[in-house]
Scaffold this motif. Structure first.
Motif, PDB file in Angstrom:
ATOM      1  N   THR A 221       0.936  -1.253  -0.113  1.00 46.23           N
ATOM      2  CA  THR A 221       0.096   0.039   0.226  1.00 46.23           C
ATOM      3  C   THR A 221       0.881   1.110   0.291  1.00 46.23           C
ATOM      4  OG1 THR A 221      -2.181  -0.994   1.092  1.00 46.23           O
ATOM      5  CG2 THR A 221      -1.555   1.295   1.402  1.00 46.23           C
ATOM      6  N   VAL A 222       0.986   1.976  -1.064  1.00 48.37           N
ATOM      7  CA  VAL A 222       1.762   3.064  -1.211  1.00 48.37           C
ATOM      8  C   VAL A 222       1.148   4.430  -0.925  1.00 48.37           C
ATOM      9  CG1 VAL A 222       3.175   4.253  -3.149  1.00 48.37           C
ATOM     10  CG2 VAL A 222       3.057   1.820  -3.062  1.00 48.37           C
ATOM     11  N   LEU A 223       1.541   5.084  -0.161  1.00 48.06           N
ATOM     12  CA  LEU A 223       1.126   6.458  -0.019  1.00 48.06           C
ATOM     13  C   LEU A 223       1.891   7.776  -0.226  1.00 48.06           C
ATOM     14  CD1 LEU A 223      -0.920   7.660   3.516  1.00 48.06           C
ATOM     15  CD2 LEU A 223       1.054   9.061   2.679  1.00 48.06           C
ATOM     16  N   SER A 224       1.580   8.699  -0.946  1.00 54.17           N
ATOM     17  CA  SER A 224       2.299   9.550  -1.334  1.00 54.17           C
ATOM     18  C   SER A 224       1.280  11.139  -1.071  1.00 54.17           C
ATOM     19  CB  SER A 224       2.373   9.703  -2.717  1.00 54.17           C
ATOM     20  OG  SER A 224       3.194  11.069  -3.157  1.00 54.17           O
ATOM     21  N   SER A 225       2.109  11.932  -0.408  1.00 57.87           N
ATOM     22  CA  SER A 225       1.720  13.373   0.131  1.00 57.87           C
ATOM     23  C   SER A 225       2.742  14.195  -0.508  1.00 57.87           C
ATOM     24  CB  SER A 225       1.218  13.590   1.546  1.00 57.87           C
ATOM     25  OG  SER A 225       0.570  14.481   1.772  1.00 57.87           O
ATOM     26  N   VAL A 226       2.597  14.794  -1.656  1.00 60.80           N
ATOM     27  CA  VAL A 226       3.258  15.444  -2.369  1.00 60.80           C
ATOM     28  C   VAL A 226       2.474  16.553  -3.018  1.00 60.80           C
ATOM     29  CG1 VAL A 226       5.294  13.833  -2.716  1.00 60.80           C
ATOM     30  CG2 VAL A 226       3.549  14.417  -4.603  1.00 60.80           C
ATOM     31  N   SER A 227       2.913  17.510  -4.022  1.00 59.29           N
ATOM     32  CA  SER A 227       2.459  18.325  -4.848  1.00 59.29           C
ATOM     33  C   SER A 227       2.209  17.599  -6.051  1.00 59.29           C
ATOM     34  CB  SER A 227       3.005  19.556  -5.210  1.00 59.29           C
ATOM     35  OG  SER A 227       2.538  20.519  -6.180  1.00 59.29           O
ATOM     36  N   PHE A 228       0.755  17.534  -6.354  1.00 62.74           N
ATOM     37  CA  PHE A 228       0.374  16.739  -7.424  1.00 62.74           C
ATOM     38  C   PHE A 228       0.350  17.386  -8.602  1.00 62.74           C
ATOM     39  CE2 PHE A 228      -1.708  14.235  -3.963  1.00 62.74           C
ATOM     40  CZ  PHE A 228      -0.898  13.071  -4.016  1.00 62.74           C
ATOM     41  N   ALA A 229       0.843  18.730  -8.593  1.00 61.97           N
ATOM     42  CA  ALA A 229       0.810  19.512  -9.808  1.00 61.97           C
ATOM     43  C   ALA A 229       2.369  19.261 -10.372  1.00 61.97           C
ATOM     44  CB  ALA A 229       0.679  20.859  -9.520  1.00 61.97           C
ATOM     45  N   THR A 269       2.640   0.730   3.348  1.00 63.46           N
ATOM     46  CA  THR A 269       4.016   0.139   3.556  1.00 63.46           C
ATOM     47  C   THR A 269       4.991   0.787   2.905  1.00 63.46           C
ATOM     48  OG1 THR A 269       3.455  -1.225   1.639  1.00 63.46           O
ATOM     49  CG2 THR A 269       2.911  -2.362   3.575  1.00 63.46           C
ATOM     50  N   THR A 270       4.790   1.787   2.198  1.00 65.24           N
ATOM     51  CA  THR A 270       5.938   2.740   1.759  1.00 65.24           C
ATOM     52  C   THR A 270       5.095   4.268   1.626  1.00 65.24           C
ATOM     53  OG1 THR A 270       5.258   2.830  -0.851  1.00 65.24           O
ATOM     54  CG2 THR A 270       6.653   0.998   0.085  1.00 65.24           C
ATOM     55  N   SER A 293       4.399   1.500  11.870  1.00 66.62           N
ATOM     56  CA  SER A 293       5.060   0.173  12.251  1.00 66.62           C
ATOM     57  C   SER A 293       5.313  -0.685  10.905  1.00 66.62           C
ATOM     58  CB  SER A 293       4.257  -0.552  13.370  1.00 66.62           C
ATOM     59  OG  SER A 293       3.077  -0.951  12.786  1.00 66.62           O
ATOM     60  N   GLN A 294       4.545  -0.823   9.982  1.00 73.73           N
ATOM     61  CA  GLN A 294       4.573  -1.729   8.816  1.00 73.73           C
ATOM     62  C   GLN A 294       5.389  -1.070   7.570  1.00 73.73           C
ATOM     63  OE1 GLN A 294       1.552  -0.027   9.963  1.00 73.73           O
ATOM     64  NE2 GLN A 294       1.829   1.275   8.143  1.00 73.73           N
ATOM     65  N   VAL A 295       5.865   0.279   7.797  1.00 71.03           N
ATOM     66  CA  VAL A 295       6.428   0.797   6.637  1.00 71.03           C
ATOM     67  C   VAL A 295       7.793   0.100   6.311  1.00 71.03           C
ATOM     68  CG1 VAL A 295       7.594   3.038   5.716  1.00 71.03           C
ATOM     69  CG2 VAL A 295       5.162   3.034   7.298  1.00 71.03           C
TER      70      VAL A 295
END
Length: 543
Positions: A221-229, A269-270, A293-295
């Motif tokens: 499960t990949v999480l991203s929190s960046v500028s999507f522009a 997880t990432t 804990s799972q990252v």
């Protein structure tokens, strides 16, 4: 899953993914502004359909093959859907963050000369108040309800365009402009960066490499929190849809309460975020370390990282081989190099020394070349001597839209002037020091900031401003609910280069870009009334 790479053009990416054996489910932190009734989870077929349907109403609004479309909105993954939909019909999308200053947004839109502008209601409200707004004749598709008079600007609502027929895909050649993004704009108005399908793909090559532990697995499960522009997200989406993790979580709102909710629901997880977003999330990892804990992999992009921020996230993970990838890249180039850090090599030394994360390793072999040159003579420097970091790669952008002269000034044949200042050691490893325009003689603002954040545990932010021949000026932001401790400060700076007395400023008042970098020029202006600063000399070659 086929090992065939996805198509280079983003206009075909989502249809391609929908045809693959392994697919990903995309989750967003709030409904899309372009599809407010479709919820927050999308499978591959739904994404492909959404791209096609969006291209239909864009065409109905006036977009066509060869035309430009301005996309200016609050941070959300739907900026990528809008860009793909525009490219699908042969248009040129320009994704512009709503976090830019209104004057800068108008300047960028004038350079773009779009046929259609798509924007959220809050952005529309701001530009509608601009005197003699020069683009009033251009169709504006307003997402949401604007609380201002719209009669003086040509506007559409999504309901006005509903039911339009989906046009056939009409993709531009791979060597022609495919997308426009913008630089962070730490110094002045962001520059519009033009990439073709070829240059964007060249910047994605690193992420297509089957690097052990460094690419997504089907179980991730990949999480991203960046500028999507940002151009980073174009490469990220192509790579993630290629590797097809189980879930892809896009968090456009960086606030603590939204991030905590998304981590609680999805347990990624990432994780990828910008350094200042990780810094803003420190209360979460301190209060609820179990959410991390799972990252197994953290990645940061856009800016330099501080070890005092990365360390608690690494320590919260229970994964045996958790890694931190500190990536150095640029909007104009894509990824250049990356430093890899573990729980072990990010620990403080036995003597209390602090590891700096500006050790970036080798440039990506076979993909990017890096050399160091003297900022005056532009001649290559020997190992160990600092200078401007120049790069050579097929991933370099093809223009600054509306700023051709500035683009050409930053090119030296095949080499691109990054505007970054650093060292290559005898093994070719890159050591980042500062931006050239921010550098401090015989020191490094980045390393001073890292040391101070390590030594004073209640500081949320430290910004060291260069000050000509005078001592640098630090600006500090204590964490909420705490105060600045002068005695701690004096002990912390005892063995550092001479600094002026610090300016204390609340974190919320620090001027930031869309990627949460500090606007150092604007910060200098804000504190100019209480501190006398030496005039800053900005060499246009490095901006």
């Amino acid at each position: 899953m086929s090992l065939r790479k996805p198509p280079k053009n983003i206009g075909l990416l989502y249809d391609w993914h929908a045809q693959q054996r392994h697919q990903t489910v995309v989750h967003v932190d709030r409904p899309m502004d372009i599809a407010p009734d479709l919820g927050t989870a999308f499978d591959a077929n739904q994404l492909a359909t959404l791209v096609a349907d969006t291209s239909a109403w864009l065409a109905a609004a006036g977009a066509s093959y060869g035309s430009r479309v301005g996309i200016v909105k609050d941070n959300h993954l739907d900026m990528q859907i809008l860009a793909a939909a525009t490219a699908r019909i042969g248009g040129l999308p320009a994704t512009i963050s709503a976090l830019n200053r209104t004057d800068d947004i108008v300047i960028m839109l004038r350079k773009l000369d779009p046929a259609v502008i798509v924007l959220t209601a809050n952005v529309f409200e701001n530009i509608s108040r601009v005197e003699d707004y020069p683009l009033a004749h251009v169709p504006h598709v307003v997402l949401g309800i604007a609380a201002v008079d719209t009669t003086n600007i040509k506007t559409f609502q999504l309901t006005d365009l509903a039911g339009a027929s989906v046009p056939p895909a009409n993709i531009r050649p791979d060597d022609q402009p495919m997308m426009v993004t913008h630089t962070s704009g730490t110094t002045n108005t962001p520059k519009l960066v033009v990439h073709t399908a070829n240059t964007n793909r060249a910047g994605t090559r690193v992420e297509f490499l089957p690097i052990p532990g460094g690419v997504s697995r089907h179980s991730d499960t990949v999480l991203s929190s960046v500028s999507f522009a940002h151009s980073r997200c174009y490469a990220w989406m192509a790579a993630q849809l290629y590797w097809a993790p189980k879930n892809l979580v896009a968090v456009g709102d960086h606030s603590v309460h939204v991030a905590e909710r998304m981590f609680s629901i999805h347990r990624p997880t990432t994780v990828e975020a910008t350094p200042n977003v990780y810094q803003h999330w420190m209360p979460i990892v301190r209060r609820r370390p179990e959410l991390f804990s799972q990252v197994r992999l953290y990645i940061n992009t856009f800016d330099t990282m501080h070890s005092s921020i990365a360390r608690p996230f690494l320590e919260a993970s229970k994964h045996r081989f958790v890694l931190w990838g500190h990536s150095w890249g640029q909007s104009e180039v894509g990824p250049i190099a990356a430093g890899i850090f573990t729980k072990k090599n990010i620990k403080k030394g036995k003597d209390g020394s602090n590891p700096h994360m500006n050790r970036l390793g080798l440039a990506w072999p076979g993909i990017v070349s890096v050399k160091v040159v003297d900022p005056v003579t532009m001649q290559e420097q020997p190992a160990g001597k600092p200078g401007i970091l120049m790069v050579k790669s097929t991933s370099v952008c093809v223009d600054y839209l509306g700023d051709r002269d500035r683009y050409l000034a930053k090119r030296d044949g095949e080499w691109w002037n990054t505007g970054d200042y650093g060292i290559k050691d005898r093994l070719g490893r890159i050591h980042f020091l500062d931006r050239v325009v921010d550098r401090i003689e015989n020191s490094s603002a980045v390393e001073i900031e890292t040391t101070l954040l390590e030594r004073i545990d209640n500081l949320e932010e430290v910004v060291v401003l260069s000050n000509g021949d005078d001592a640098p000026l630090p600006v500090v932001s204590p964490q909420a609910g705490t105060s600045f401790d002068r005695q701690k400060w004096d002990r912390a700076i005892a063995d550092l280069p001479k600094l002026q007395d610090p300016v204390v400023m609340p974190w919320e008042e620090l001027p930031r870009t869309s990627t949460w970098k500090i606007r150092r020029n604007e910060l200098r202006s804000r504190i100019g009334d209480e501190k006398v600063l030496s005039p800053e000399k900005l060499d246009q070659r490095f901006i």
